[in-house]
Design a protein around this motif. Structure first.
Motif, PDB file in Angstrom:
ATOM      1  N   ASN A 227       0.843  -1.193   0.000  1.00 34.39           N
ATOM      2  CA  ASN A 227       0.000   0.000   0.000  1.00 34.39           C
ATOM      3  C   ASN A 227       0.878   1.243   0.000  1.00 34.39           C
ATOM      4  O   ASN A 227       2.072   1.188   0.327  1.00 34.39           O
ATOM      5  N   TRP A 228       0.283   2.360  -0.361  1.00 34.89           N
ATOM      6  CA  TRP A 228       1.071   3.574  -0.573  1.00 34.89           C
ATOM      7  C   TRP A 228       1.749   4.071   0.701  1.00 34.89           C
ATOM      8  O   TRP A 228       2.843   4.638   0.644  1.00 34.89           O
ATOM      9  N   GLY A 229       1.139   3.843   1.856  1.00 40.85           N
ATOM     10  CA  GLY A 229       1.740   4.288   3.104  1.00 40.85           C
ATOM     11  C   GLY A 229       3.067   3.590   3.392  1.00 40.85           C
ATOM     12  O   GLY A 229       4.011   4.210   3.887  1.00 40.85           O
ATOM     13  N   LEU A 230       3.126   2.299   3.077  1.00 37.92           N
ATOM     14  CA  LEU A 230       4.363   1.546   3.268  1.00 37.92           C
ATOM     15  C   LEU A 230       5.442   2.037   2.313  1.00 37.92           C
ATOM     16  O   LEU A 230       6.608   2.199   2.689  1.00 37.92           O
ATOM     17  N   VAL A 231       5.052   2.268   1.070  1.00 39.18           N
ATOM     18  CA  VAL A 231       5.997   2.772   0.070  1.00 39.18           C
ATOM     19  C   VAL A 231       6.564   4.120   0.493  1.00 39.18           C
ATOM     20  O   VAL A 231       7.785   4.330   0.513  1.00 39.18           O
ATOM     21  N   ASP A 232       5.675   5.033   0.842  1.00 43.17           N
ATOM     22  CA  ASP A 232       6.109   6.404   1.111  1.00 43.17           C
ATOM     23  C   ASP A 232       6.983   6.515   2.359  1.00 43.17           C
ATOM     24  O   ASP A 232       7.840   7.402   2.443  1.00 43.17           O
ATOM     25  N   ARG A 233       6.774   5.609   3.315  1.00 46.74           N
ATOM     26  CA  ARG A 233       7.582   5.654   4.526  1.00 46.74           C
ATOM     27  C   ARG A 233       9.045   5.318   4.253  1.00 46.74           C
ATOM     28  O   ARG A 233       9.957   5.909   4.835  1.00 46.74           O
ATOM     29  N   ALA A 234       9.294   4.370   3.357  1.00 43.51           N
ATOM     30  CA  ALA A 234      10.654   3.851   3.226  1.00 43.51           C
ATOM     31  C   ALA A 234      11.356   4.101   1.889  1.00 43.51           C
ATOM     32  O   ALA A 234      12.581   4.137   1.847  1.00 43.51           O
ATOM     33  N   ALA A 235      10.611   4.254   0.815  1.00 42.59           N
ATOM     34  CA  ALA A 235      11.246   4.326  -0.509  1.00 42.59           C
ATOM     35  C   ALA A 235      12.284   5.444  -0.657  1.00 42.59           C
ATOM     36  O   ALA A 235      13.342   5.221  -1.260  1.00 42.59           O
ATOM     37  N   PRO A 236      12.047   6.663  -0.133  1.00 39.63           N
ATOM     38  CA  PRO A 236      13.029   7.724  -0.363  1.00 39.63           C
ATOM     39  C   PRO A 236      14.438   7.406   0.142  1.00 39.63           C
ATOM     40  O   PRO A 236      15.418   7.594  -0.589  1.00 39.63           O
ATOM     41  N   TYR A 237      14.553   6.916   1.373  1.00 34.90           N
ATOM     42  CA  TYR A 237      15.880   6.668   1.941  1.00 34.90           C
ATOM     43  C   TYR A 237      16.378   5.240   1.704  1.00 34.90           C
ATOM     44  O   TYR A 237      17.560   5.028   1.416  1.00 34.90           O
TER      45      TYR A 237
ATOM     46  N   ASN B 149       3.159  -4.358 -11.046  1.00 26.79           N
ATOM     47  CA  ASN B 149       2.727  -4.086  -9.672  1.00 26.79           C
ATOM     48  C   ASN B 149       2.673  -2.574  -9.444  1.00 26.79           C
ATOM     49  O   ASN B 149       3.690  -1.887  -9.533  1.00 26.79           O
ATOM     50  N   ALA B 150       1.482  -2.057  -9.141  1.00 31.64           N
ATOM     51  CA  ALA B 150       1.309  -0.607  -8.999  1.00 31.64           C
ATOM     52  C   ALA B 150       2.181  -0.016  -7.899  1.00 31.64           C
ATOM     53  O   ALA B 150       2.714   1.094  -8.040  1.00 31.64           O
ATOM     54  N   MET B 151       2.336  -0.738  -6.787  1.00 32.39           N
ATOM     55  CA  MET B 151       3.146  -0.198  -5.695  1.00 32.39           C
ATOM     56  C   MET B 151       4.634  -0.192  -6.044  1.00 32.39           C
ATOM     57  O   MET B 151       5.390   0.651  -5.543  1.00 32.39           O
ATOM     58  N   GLU B 152       5.064  -1.102  -6.894  1.00 31.13           N
ATOM     59  CA  GLU B 152       6.443  -1.040  -7.373  1.00 31.13           C
ATOM     60  C   GLU B 152       6.622   0.182  -8.268  1.00 31.13           C
ATOM     61  O   GLU B 152       7.665   0.848  -8.208  1.00 31.13           O
TER      62      GLU B 152
ATOM     63  N   ALA C 268       9.105   3.556  -7.655  1.00 30.95           N
ATOM     64  CA  ALA C 268      10.029   4.137  -8.641  1.00 30.95           C
ATOM     65  C   ALA C 268      10.041   5.660  -8.578  1.00 30.95           C
ATOM     66  O   ALA C 268      11.115   6.285  -8.594  1.00 30.95           O
ATOM     67  N   ILE C 269       8.878   6.270  -8.496  1.00 30.43           N
ATOM     68  CA  ILE C 269       8.816   7.735  -8.477  1.00 30.43           C
ATOM     69  C   ILE C 269       9.076   8.288  -7.079  1.00 30.43           C
ATOM     70  O   ILE C 269       9.765   9.296  -6.917  1.00 30.43           O
ATOM     71  N   VAL C 270       8.552   7.621  -6.041  1.00 24.37           N
ATOM     72  CA  VAL C 270       8.726   8.115  -4.664  1.00 24.37           C
ATOM     73  C   VAL C 270      10.194   8.073  -4.240  1.00 24.37           C
ATOM     74  O   VAL C 270      10.664   8.958  -3.515  1.00 24.37           O
TER      75      VAL C 270
ATOM     76  N   THR D 129      -2.755   4.102 -15.017  1.00 29.59           N
ATOM     77  CA  THR D 129      -4.186   4.096 -14.685  1.00 29.59           C
ATOM     78  C   THR D 129      -4.469   3.905 -13.198  1.00 29.59           C
ATOM     79  O   THR D 129      -5.621   4.006 -12.770  1.00 29.59           O
ATOM     80  N   ASP D 130      -3.425   3.629 -12.408  1.00 31.05           N
ATOM     81  CA  ASP D 130      -3.631   3.423 -10.974  1.00 31.05           C
ATOM     82  C   ASP D 130      -3.661   4.772 -10.245  1.00 31.05           C
ATOM     83  O   ASP D 130      -2.744   5.586 -10.392  1.00 31.05           O
ATOM     84  N   GLU D 131      -4.686   4.983  -9.450  1.00 35.02           N
ATOM     85  CA  GLU D 131      -4.870   6.256  -8.758  1.00 35.02           C
ATOM     86  C   GLU D 131      -3.678   6.616  -7.878  1.00 35.02           C
ATOM     87  O   GLU D 131      -3.261   7.777  -7.819  1.00 35.02           O
ATOM     88  N   TYR D 132      -3.109   5.630  -7.197  1.00 34.99           N
ATOM     89  CA  TYR D 132      -2.024   5.918  -6.262  1.00 34.99           C
ATOM     90  C   TYR D 132      -0.714   6.208  -6.976  1.00 34.99           C
ATOM     91  O   TYR D 132       0.152   6.907  -6.442  1.00 34.99           O
ATOM     92  N   VAL D 133      -0.569   5.683  -8.164  1.00 38.01           N
ATOM     93  CA  VAL D 133       0.591   6.050  -8.989  1.00 38.01           C
ATOM     94  C   VAL D 133       0.383   7.447  -9.562  1.00 38.01           C
ATOM     95  O   VAL D 133       1.299   8.277  -9.569  1.00 38.01           O
TER      96      VAL D 133
END
Length: 214
Positions: free
Chosen positions: A90-100, A122-125, A129-131, A156-160
């Motif tokens: 889910n987007w919350g997991l991605v946003d917490r860790a992807a930057p660092y 995979n939309a979260m993957e 990539a962008i986060v 087409t994915d809203e969270y992307v």
């Protein structure tokens, strides 16, 4: 420090809250457990409980932010995230860790893994990539943000869509001219939600200009 110890401590904290554990408490506990071995963190990540999963990525994030973390450990942290991405769902997991965890690791390396993620099914993957480029933006590098946004421009994915708009907006704070050039080219083909996020910080007249291009 083990996954079981983290869960046990979190349950004790949870007894104080009737409406769920606040994220600040969860992140604070994760910071205390940042020396947990990565194999134990992965156990948390694979758990169906969302608090445990968020705790896992927060631990990875604290490890990645710690200046005392060795190069070998940073690679292990990065690999744990990438190799177990299906549990980062889910987007919350991605946003917490992807930057660092991801962006910080790849900053001085070949960044092609991000472009591979951007083309994932995979939309979260794709969101990762962008986060992950937020780390680059903080270092005043925006090139990869805009290049990956090009790949994802018709996603087409809203969270992307929301992530693309948010991160090109952030890149635009460092290089507004580049953002406007990007929007001049793509505003008419990106989703409305992406566009709205991207132009959020512009003045009203500029926002109207780009909204009319759709």
């Amino acid at each position: 420090m083990t996954a079981k110890e983290f869960i046990a401590t979190l349950k004790i904290i949870g007894q104080e809250y009737s409406k769920g554990i606040p994220k600040r408490e969860l992140f604070s506990l994760a910071k205390e457990f940042q020396q947990m071995p990565v194999n134990e963190v992965i156990k948390l990540l694979k758990n169906e409980n969302q608090d445990y999963k968020l705790g896992a990525v927060a631990i990875l994030d604290w490890k990645a932010r710690n200046k005392n973390t060795s190069k070998e450990e940073r690679k292990e942290i990065y690999s744990a995230y990438i190799d177990h991405h299906k549990w980062i769902d889910n987007w919350g997991l991605v946003d917490r860790a992807a930057p660092y965890v991801v962006g910080g690791y790849l900053f001085d390396k070949d960044r092609s893994p991000l472009y591979k993620l951007a083309k994932s099914q995979n939309a979260m993957e794709r969101r990762t990539a962008i986060v992950a480029t937020y780390y680059f933006i903080r270092k005043n590098e925006t090139e990869d943000t805009f290049k990956i946004a090009e790949i994802l421009i018709k996603d087409t994915d809203e969270y992307v869509q929301k992530a693309v708009g948010s991160w090109i907006r952030e890149a635009g704070k460092r290089d507004e001219k580049r953002l406007k050039l990007f929007l001049d080219k793509y505003a008419g083909s990106m989703s409305r939600v992406t566009l709205r996020y991207a132009i959020e910080k512009f003045d009203q007249q500029t926002r109207k200009k780009y909204l009319r291009s759709r």
